[in-house]
Scaffold this motif. Sequence first.
Motif: not given
Length: 405
Positions: A59, A94-97, A221, A223, A225-228
């Motif tokens: 991160r 893809s929204d990192g949910s 692109t 998401s 593990d919460g990273l883009i």
Amino acid sequence: MQRINKNVVLGLLTLTSSIFLLFQLYYYKYYLSSKNGAVFPKIKGSKAGQDNSQWHVVRKFLNLVTSHNIVVHLIDPVLLELIDRDLEQLQTFSDGSRSECKYFCTPRDYTTFGLLDKTWKLEVGLFQAAERMGFQWLKLQSKDPRLEGMEDLSGTEVPLHYIFKQATHAIHLVVFYERSGNYLWHGPLRLKLHMDRAFVPFQKLHFGRYSGAYDKMELLTLSIDGLIVQVPKKPSKFLEERTHSRFVECRYKEARSFFQLYPDDTSPEAMEFRTKAKALLHLSALTLNNLGVQFWLSSGTCLGWYRQCNIIPYSKDLDLGVFIQNYKPDIIPAFQRAGLPLKHKFGKLEDSLELSFQGGEDEVKLDIFFFYEEDDHMWNGGTQAKSGKKFKYDSELVFAEGKSY
């Protein structure tokens, strides 16, 4: 006596409170502060300790490069295998949910990213910012092979690899360069004498043991593990390419020596032939790659590359080799669709098969020789077009490393 004891107790309480306050400030600065990016997401079932620290290092690195407008993409084989398996699911979320740390918490010593050279200009500010964030870094560079033919520039060095290390985890950043054949190239990782060989476990790195060549790739692109993160659009294709990506550089020094003895043919006819032959090679590679047929430069074409870093202008054809077990019936129709109808077919599948394609009388002819393996050697057959006379050429199996034969 009672007064002294009270002062001691008061002092101990004050010291304990101060230490706890300092710990809170440290934790806020390095883990919760917005300066260092978003906090680690709530993870269901994730492992504690080392696994989470890897996520924090990744991160921080992504925040570092993003703040300097540097675009990197994930090329770590271990992670790409996991991502490829779950690609559809990752695109759905893809929204990192998803809150489970499944990828960047995988135990490993380092994470590998790629960087396209043309998308970034070297900035000292990046390394200063990296140091402020607690990274140690190492830059590895070597001669630029694209300039080897230019006497006054052949010693110019370019960056090939960067290592960013924090705690027990490292980021390996591989620099890719675009070569004239419309492909991407990365150089080998070679430590200089003064460099710390214990900086990271270099022998475990996935990239750098030798140079590599890859097709240009589209990026996706996601998401994760919460990273883009950007990844190859087709991770499986990139992983398959990696298995046979080893790049053997042309012997420029020996080629210059050869041309001193035998001056190169620079006539308009020779230049036209080489232009056509290279276009044919590109078309042939595209056609065979689409079929999943591995091939190599063979005969006079291989000799030209090995001896003079170019196509021999008086050879008048292009030669490729393919193992007979990789033959596919689709080869002939595929070349016909590409504008190269079959001109000759010699031999048969079990003995001395050879295919020749040519787009027109004034075009360069393509010869594909099929090779047969025996216990201690391999061979290919040849047939003289006019007389029908047959030949058999034996080769040592070490030829598979790409040497002339």
